[in-house]
Scaffold this motif. Structure first.
Motif, PDB file in Angstrom:
ATOM      1  N   ASN A 140      11.155  47.739  56.177  1.00  0.00           N
ATOM      2  CA  ASN A 140      11.255  47.274  54.801  1.00  0.00           C
ATOM      3  C   ASN A 140      12.116  48.261  54.008  1.00  0.00           C
ATOM      4  O   ASN A 140      12.627  49.245  54.557  1.00  0.00           O
ATOM      5  N   LYS A 171      13.014  39.335  62.076  1.00  0.00           N
ATOM      6  CA  LYS A 171      11.564  39.173  61.967  1.00  0.00           C
ATOM      7  C   LYS A 171      11.014  39.353  63.376  1.00  0.00           C
ATOM      8  O   LYS A 171      11.278  38.546  64.264  1.00  0.00           O
ATOM      9  N   VAL A 203       7.772  46.820  59.772  1.00  0.00           N
ATOM     10  CA  VAL A 203       7.044  45.603  59.413  1.00  0.00           C
ATOM     11  C   VAL A 203       7.011  44.666  60.610  1.00  0.00           C
ATOM     12  O   VAL A 203       7.963  44.584  61.385  1.00  0.00           O
ATOM     13  N   SER A 215       7.319  39.841  59.251  1.00  0.00           N
ATOM     14  CA  SER A 215       8.025  39.553  58.002  1.00  0.00           C
ATOM     15  C   SER A 215       9.446  40.105  58.092  1.00  0.00           C
ATOM     16  O   SER A 215       9.756  40.936  58.952  1.00  0.00           O
TER      17      SER A 215
END
Length: 652
Positions: free
Chosen positions: A453, A507, A459, A462
C-alpha cells in the motif's frame, strides 16, 4: 476468490508427477533432504533461503563454469547485489549442451513461405562460421554487436556467435525507424551492424536498405556491416558492407566458448523510449542463464524435443526469452510476418502443422481472436498443444473463457507478466495449480513479489503496488551509460527505498494467485479510489462494436477530475449506439466510479513498439503538456494515432 474466478483447468496427477518442477522437488528431497507440502511452501523457501535456492539451481542444472565463486550472493541490498563472484561461464555453451541429432534446433516460418528447419549440426556450423568471421575482423570480449533484424535463424545464429566470444548483443526490429534505432545503438557504440535488407509483413515487402545505410553512416563506431538478403530487391541496388553469403563461406574454426564473469553483460535491451531517451537495460550472462533455466523448466514445463513458439519481433524481450527454449532442449519456432495475414488463423494453422506444443503470444492477440469469433480448436488439430502463454497486457476473464471453449479444454493457460527489466516473468505458470478464470496462477520461484500500500505495508486481497523485496540475479547490472546508476535507482528504487517497485497494480490472493490491473503510473484515481485501467478494458473487450479503447483520468485543480474514454469502433457501429451499453456495463460489472465522464470516438489508439497502450503520453497531452518535443513518435507503432490526442491538448 469467488465464482467469478472459478476453476477452468486442473493438472492431472500424471501432469504433476511428470512435470520438471516435480523432478526438481524430488532432487531436493534426495540431495538436500528438503520436502514441501505445497507450491506455496516451496515458493516461500525459495525466498526465505535465497542463497540455498539459487545454489540448488546451480547444482541441479549442472552449470558449467571456471573458477570458484566465493559466495552465492554478496548481500541482499538492492541495487548493487553481486552474484556468484569468481565464477566464469557462457550462455551459448549451455545452449549447445543440448545439441542432438535426434531433433531439430529451429523451425522458421516466414510469411507466405513454407517452414524451414535447421538441424543442430547446421546451427553449430553456421555459428562457427560467423564466430570465426567476427574474430577475423577483431571482435573480442566486451565489444558490442548490433542487429537490425527480423525474427529469423540468422538472428539466432548472430547472437550465439557474438555470445560465444563474450561480445555483447543488442537488437532492434527492422520495423523500427532510423531515429529509434539511432537512439538505441548510439548509446552502446557497436562495432558491427548485422542487418536485413528488408522484411515481409501483411503481404507487403518492405525494403530497409536505405535505413541500413543511414544507420551505419550515423554511428561512427560501426566498422563492419553484414547484410542479410531477406527480400528480393527490384533493380540495381547499392552494395552495402559484406554479404551474409560471403560470411557463410568462412572456413570455420572449432566452436569454442569464451567463459566470462557471471556479471559480464550478455545483451542490452531498451525501454520504449516514447517520452525521452530509452533506457539501455544491461543484463548479465549468469543472471539470465539461471533465470531462463528456472522459468523455462519449472514454470513453462518445456521438455526436450517439444516445439516452443512465441510470437515476437527481435525488438521485444520475448525474442531474448525465446532463446531459453533451446536451453531446455526444445526446438525454437520462429515466425516472421503478420499474425493476421491472410487472417488470424495463421498462427493456429502453424500450431497444427508442426505441431506446436507451447504457444506463446500477447493478450491482445487472444482478445483479437476472441472478438473475431475464431474457433481454431474445432477447425484444426491442436491435440499436441500443451500450453498457451500470454503476456504483454492483462488477459481478461472472457479471453480465458474463449481459450477453453474455442481452443482446447485441456490446455494449460499460463498468463504471465515480467518485462524487459529482467528478461523473464515475475509471475506466471505453476504446473501444480489450477487455472482460475481471470487470474495468474502464482509467483515464480525466487521472486519475492508482494503488493504494497502507499505506506509500504504488504497487502493481501486488495490493490497494491507490485514490489520485489529481494534481489533476483537477472535484475539489470546497470543501464548502459548511466553515471552513478542515477537513472537505474530512480526507475525502481525511489518509491520504496531499497525495494524494487515495478510500476504495476496487483492484487495477490491468500493462495498465491494474483491479478494485474494495469500500470500504476496510469492509475485512474477517482475520488480517492484507485482503479486499474485493466478493469475497464476487461469490460469493454466484451462489448461488440468496440475495436479498441483507451481511458485516462485527468486531475483538476481543487481535487476534481475528469475521466474520458476513447474508443475505436468497428465499421458500421456508431459511438451513440455504444455509449449507453458502455456506461451500463461498467456500472453493473464494476461500480459507478468506473463509468467515464464522457465517451469519444478515436481514429486509432497509440501503442509503443512493444504493444503497450500509451496511456501516460495521452494523459500528458490531454492535460495540455507540450509533449511534441519530448515524445519520440518514431518509437510508436502507429505514431499518427497520437496526433488526434495532441490536437485535443487542454480541451478538458
Amino acid at each position: 476468490m469467488n465464482d467469478e474466478h472459478r476453476i477452468l483447468w486442473e493438472p492431472s496427477a500424471e501432469f504433476i508427477e511428470n512435470s520438471n518442477l516435480k523432478h526438481y522437488e524430488n532432487w531436493l528431497l534426495e540431495n538436500k533432504k528438503l520436502s514441501f507440502r505445497s507450491y506455496q511452501e516451496l515458493w516461500a523457501w525459495s525466498n526465505d533461503q535465497l542463497e540455498d535456492f539459487w545454489l540448488s539451481l546451480w547444482e541441479y542444472f549442472g552449470i558449467k563454469s571456471e573458477g570458484e565463486f566465493s559466495k552465492v550472493i554478496s548481500d541482499q541490498e538492492m541495487p548493487g547485489t553481486k552474484w556468484f563472484e569468481g565464477a566464469k561461464l557462457s550462455y551459448a555453451e549451455h545452449i549447445f549442451e543440448q545439441y542432438s541429432d535426434d531433433r531439430p534446433a529451429l523451425h522458421f516460418k516466414q510469411e507466405g513461405q513454407p517452414v524451414q528447419t535447421t538441424s543442430w549440426a547446421e546451427l553449430k556450423a553456421s555459428v562457427s562460421r560467423v564466430r570465426t568471421y567476427f574474430k577475423s575482423i577483431g571482435i573480442k570480449k566486451g565489444d558490442c554487436i548490433a542487429g537490425y533484424l527480423p525474427n529469423t535463424p540468422e538472428a539466432i545464429i548472430s547472437f550465439l556467435a557474438a555470445n560465444s566470444l563474450g561480445a555483447i548483443w543488442s537488437c532492434c526490429s527492422p520495423d523500427f525507424g532510423v531515429k529509434t534505432v539511432l537512439d538505441r545503438f548510439s548509446l552502446i557504440e557497436p562495432k558491427v551492424l548485422i542487418a536485413s535488407n528488408g522484411y515481409v509483413y501483411g503481404g507487403k515487402t518492405i525494403s530497409r536498405v536505405s535505413e541500413v545505410d543511414q544507420i551505419s553512416n550515423s554511428i561512427s563506431s560501426i566498422k563492419e556491416v553484414i547484410l542479410i538478403p531477406m527480400i528480393r530487391e527490384e533493380g540495381e541496388q547499392e552494395e552495402i558492407g559484406t554479404s551474409w553469403g560471403s560470411v557463410m563461406e568462412t572456413v570455420p574454426e572449432a566452436l569454442t566458448f569464451e567463459k566470462v564473469e557471471f556479471e559480464h553483460p550478455i545483451w542490452v535491451l531498451y525501454s520504449s523510449g516514447t517520452t525521452g531517451k530509452p533506457k539501455a537495460i544491461t543484463h548479465s550472462h549468469g543472471g539470465v542463464l539461471l533465470e531462463h533455466l528456472k522459468y523455462m523448466h519449472f514454470h513453462n514445463d518445456v521438455k526436450p524435443g517439444e516445439n516452443f513458439f512465441w510470437f515476437t519481433t527481435t525488438g521485444w524481450m520475448m525474442w531474448n526469452f525465446l532463446q531459453a527454449s533451446l536451453l531446455a532442449g526444445a526446438t525454437a519456432v520462429l515466425f516472421d510476418g503478420s499474425p493476421g495475414y491472410p487472417d488470424l488463423n495463421t498462427l493456429w494453422e502453424l500450431t497444427d502443422e508442426l505441431p506446436i506444443h507451447h504457444f506463446g503470444t500477447s493478450a491482445p492477440f487472444l482478445i483479437a481472436c476472441m472478438k473475431k469469433g475464431l474457433s481454431p480448436g474445432k477447425e484444426l488439430n491442436l491435440a499436441s498443444l500443451r500450453s498457451i502463454g500470454s503476456t504483454g497486457a492483462p488477459l481478461p476473464p472472457e479471453a480465458f473463457d474463449w481459450v477453453y471453449k474455442h481452443v482446447s479444454e485441456d490446455v494449460w493457460l499460463c498468463s504471465m507478466s515480467g518485462g524487459t527489466d529482467v528478461c523473464t516473468a515475475f509471475v506466471g505458470g505453476i504446473p501444480y495449480e489450477p487455472v482460475h478464470r481471470g487470474t495468474i496462477q502464482g509467483r515464480a520461484l525466487g521472486c519475492n513479489l508482494v503488493g504494497f500500500n502507499e505506506e509500504g505495508t504488504e497487502v493481501i486481497g486488495s490493490l497494491g503496488e507490485m514490489v520485489i523485496t529481494k534481489p533476483m540475479p537477472s535484475m539489470p547490472i546497470y543501464f548502459w551509460g548511466d553515471e552513478n546508476n542515477e537513472r537505474y535507482r530512480s526507475s525502481y528504487f525511489e518509491k520504496f527505498l531499497g525495494y524494487w517497485a515495478h510500476g504495476d497494480w496487483i492484487k495477490v490472493f491468500e493462495n498465491g494467485s494474483l491479478i494485474i490491473q494495469g500500470r500504476s503510473d496510469a492509475t485512474l484515481n477517482r475520488k480517492g479510489i484507485r482503479i486499474g485501467t485493466a478493469e475497464i478494458y476487461a469490460v469493454l473487450d466484451k462489448i461488440p462494436g468496440i475495436k479498441d479503447s483507451l481511458i485516462v483520468n485527468l486531475e483538476r485543480e481543487g481535487g476534481d477530475d475528469f475521466m474520458p474514454l476513447f474508443v475505436v469502433t468497428d465499421a458500421g457501429t456508431s459511438i451513440e449506439e455504444l455509449s449507453g451499453i458502455v456506461k451500463s456495463s461498467l456500472r453493473e460489472q464494476c461500480s459507478p466510479r468506473h463509468v467515464p465522464d464522457a465517451i469519444f470516438e478515436a481514429p486509432d489508439i497509440p501503442y509503443t513498439l512493444s504493444g503497450k497502450k500509451m496511456e501516460v503520453p495521452v494523459k500528458k497531452a490531454l492535460l495540455g503538456m507540450d509533449i511534441t518535443k519530448s515524445i519520440n513518435k518514431d518509437a510508436c507503432r502507429n505514431p499518427e494515432a497520437m496526433d488526434a490526442f495532441i490536437e485535443l491538448a487542454g480541451s478538458f
